[in-house]
Write a protein that holds these residues in place. Sequence first.
Motif, short mmCIF file in Angstrom:
data_model
loop_
_atom_site.label_atom_id
_atom_site.label_comp_id
_atom_site.label_asym_id
_atom_site.label_seq_id
_atom_site.Cartn_x
_atom_site.Cartn_y
_atom_site.Cartn_z
N GLU A 1 21.93 27.49 35.36
CA GLU A 1 21.21 26.84 36.46
C GLU A 1 19.75 26.60 36.07
OE1 GLU A 1 21.80 26.87 41.10
OE2 GLU A 1 20.87 28.73 40.42
N GLN B 1 19.65 23.65 33.85
CA GLN B 1 19.86 22.41 34.61
C GLN B 1 18.56 22.01 35.32
OE1 GLN B 1 23.03 23.93 36.98
NE2 GLN B 1 24.62 22.85 35.83
N PHE C 1 9.04 24.52 49.31
CA PHE C 1 10.29 23.77 49.21
C PHE C 1 11.48 24.60 49.66
CE2 PHE C 1 8.26 20.67 46.17
CZ PHE C 1 8.46 19.57 46.99
N VAL D 1 13.88 22.90 52.21
CA VAL D 1 15.23 22.43 51.86
C VAL D 1 16.21 23.57 51.62
CG1 VAL D 1 14.30 20.33 50.85
CG2 VAL D 1 14.79 22.28 49.37
N ALA E 1 19.01 25.57 43.90
CA ALA E 1 18.47 24.80 42.77
C ALA E 1 17.62 23.61 43.22
CB ALA E 1 19.60 24.31 41.89
N LEU E 2 17.94 23.03 44.38
CA LEU E 2 17.22 21.84 44.82
C LEU E 2 15.72 22.14 44.95
CD1 LEU E 2 17.19 18.92 45.73
CD2 LEU E 2 17.74 19.68 48.04
N LEU F 1 14.20 22.34 41.58
CA LEU F 1 14.07 21.00 40.99
C LEU F 1 12.82 20.30 41.50
CD1 LEU F 1 17.63 19.44 41.20
CD2 LEU F 1 16.18 19.75 39.20
N LEU F 2 12.71 20.26 42.83
CA LEU F 2 11.60 19.54 43.44
C LEU F 2 10.27 20.17 43.00
CD1 LEU F 2 13.11 19.01 46.99
CD2 LEU F 2 12.82 17.30 45.19
#
Lengths: 265, 261, 256
Positions: free
Chosen positions: B73, B76, B128, B132, B136-137, B140-141
């Motif tokens: 993860e 990624q 974040f 959200v 992982a989102l 990412l952001l």
Amino acid sequence: MSTINHQWERFTFQKKLARFAVYLVTVAAFLASIRTVDVIPEFFYDAPNQISDMFSRMWPLDTAFYPITVHAALMETLHIATLGTLVTLIFAVPLALLNARNVVANPVVNWISRFFLVSSRSVNSLVWALLFVAVFGPGVIAGVLAIAFRSVGFIGKLLAEAIEEINMGTIEALRATGASWASVLIKGYWPQVKPAFFSIVLFRWDINVRESAVLGLVGAGGIGVVLNDAMNLFEWQKVSMVLFSIFAVVILAEILVVQIRKRMI
Amino acid sequence: MAVVKDYPNPFERSPANTIGVIVIAAYLIYAAIDMDLSLARFLEGLGHGSALLDRMFPPNFTRWELLLDGLIESMQIAIISSVVGIFMSLFIGLFAARNMMPAWVSSPTRVIIALCRSFHPVIIAILFVKAVGFGALAGLLTLIVASIGFIAKLFAEAIEEISFKQVEAIRATGASFTSIVLFAVLPQVFSRFIGFSMYQLDSNLRNSTMVGIVGAGGLGGTLFSAFQRFDYDFVTAILLTIIAIILLGEFLSGKVREIFQ
Amino acid sequence: MAESQQNYLQIRNLNHEYEAGKPILRGIDLNFDQPGIIAIIGPSGTGKSTLLRCINRLINPTSGEVLFDNVDLTSVEGKELRRHRRHIGMVFQEYNLVERLTVIENLLTGRLGYMSAWNAWRRNYTQDDINNAFELLEMVGLKDFAKQRADSLSGGQRQRVGIARAVMQDPYVLLADEPTSSLDPKTAVEIMELMDTLARRKNIPALVNIHDVSLAQRFAVRMVGMSGGHVVYDGPPEGITEDHLKQIYGGESWLS
């Protein structure tokens, strides 16, 4: 006749192939990551709404919160950054000396000190904080040591590089006078690396102010603790107050460092 | 006749140094008292420290599947955020370059970049995570924002340093703005862009193993829960993995830089 | 006489190689007993610099003896070596001053061999040292520059500081490695004059590596010609003939 030409072509061909391979791997890795990453698409599409919602709750700043809690925590953060930077010198200076090939001409010693410097840099300050919280319990000590241990690698590496760039002729001249090793260090090496030394330390202090602001999230003292509490209680206006103060301190620290540097040069 | 006169000492002890030493000493004492640091507490901690080291070694890799999940993860997150962040930075950097854009475009873009830079990635990450949700989102952001803050600025600076003669030469052929960027600007800055991008990939890899501590996915999350469960031998295993992956990343990015030299 | 006898510098069968099998000094035998400038000439890469550095052990010779002050310098280490080094002053082509320190402190670094590191750190130079430094500075004509930083000086001025630093050591012998090669011709003459004056006043030999043969002949009391790691001429400056120079530098096209 065409041997040279041929080899030259082959070389560029290899280079082209290598570049192409890099592009290919990048695209493949990106696509593979996108397809497999564990993200719920709905959350992604909803993100802009959620974020704007969060920002709307943050306004206006809870200024009354500043004198009650924020100010003291902010000062604590500055102390952590400053103490951490001072403590780190105790380790960073000897390691830098041992790492500089023109001070200690022994590859084994150079390698050992490099190992310590690399380890220090590879572990994030937040992780160092977790470790020290486990040792000393939550609080400022863990924060100071986390900052110190993370900075050792940074300061040590840059200082060693600065030492390796000095003019060795001067060192040779001082050795020729019969000066002892320590005297050569004091009168030959030190005057030459002094400007770089202060510049590196100030630079790291500036970074440490930013870093120490987040250590509280894992319990290592400072403004991060206040931020964490306010977040857990969903007190968004306090959160924004804290964020704004961090922002202000970071900017002030940067201005201060720029001013001091100007004066030093 | 020889009057032996003493020359004055050329090194009048300047008070600045003495004052500096006193100020630092006084600060250390004040800060120590103010924050309730004491030798006793420190020594007590050292005792805990050796106990901790005892429990950290040897590292325990038996739950390697968990470790691998976190690692994948993290990678990624690092890869996606680097690609997206660098791609966005190309445009944002171009918009922020004062020699390519009018002030009404470049100035606001610069403010955005400055905002992305001023906050530590971990602070952006917690925001974040709140917005959200865990996972992982958020990571990412966060790293996209961090990449823009760092690399768009470097891109803008690199573009501002280019030689404008080539731009004028291409412009004289009647080329469109896009062709100017592609044929006059990009070739001049390409290798530096690669260098910056590799640096950012390195840095995103490091950070992707950290943002998990505040719940934004990746190996950091695994690490944090290992800490909370006092699984210190697993902690060591994770730390070793992180160090190994960072060293590997540095090695690979060095190779790529060589290829594009 | 007795004292200068004691301070003989004798080099016996000195050999040095940086890489095994590629000797740069081959069996050098030299005695230095008279005061004044002894010029060492020879083409680049023939080991002149290496020879000087083997004397004060900035380079450790592969084999041979360097007798100085009745001690073989190749056999001493650490404190003992430093104690002898402080009586060997050295002057460099690139001056090698501590650029960020003042001129007067650069002179005083010549005393580092006589003081503890602590005193060096605290700048506790003795009053005698300070007096000597100022007098020497006046002698080399830089009195007004005492408190300027060394990096504000011109090349010739820096070399004067370099020489003064070496003399501050209270040397029994001076070594100078191409002291004039980075200077313009006029300044080069001035620097050689200064070295000559100081060597005579201190009654010590000054070994000077130098490229400029005529400049060397003008000031030297003795000349040593080196070629291929050997000494090929050792005698008075008047004794050097074109044949000698041909042997030292090889070829003759450069002569005309």
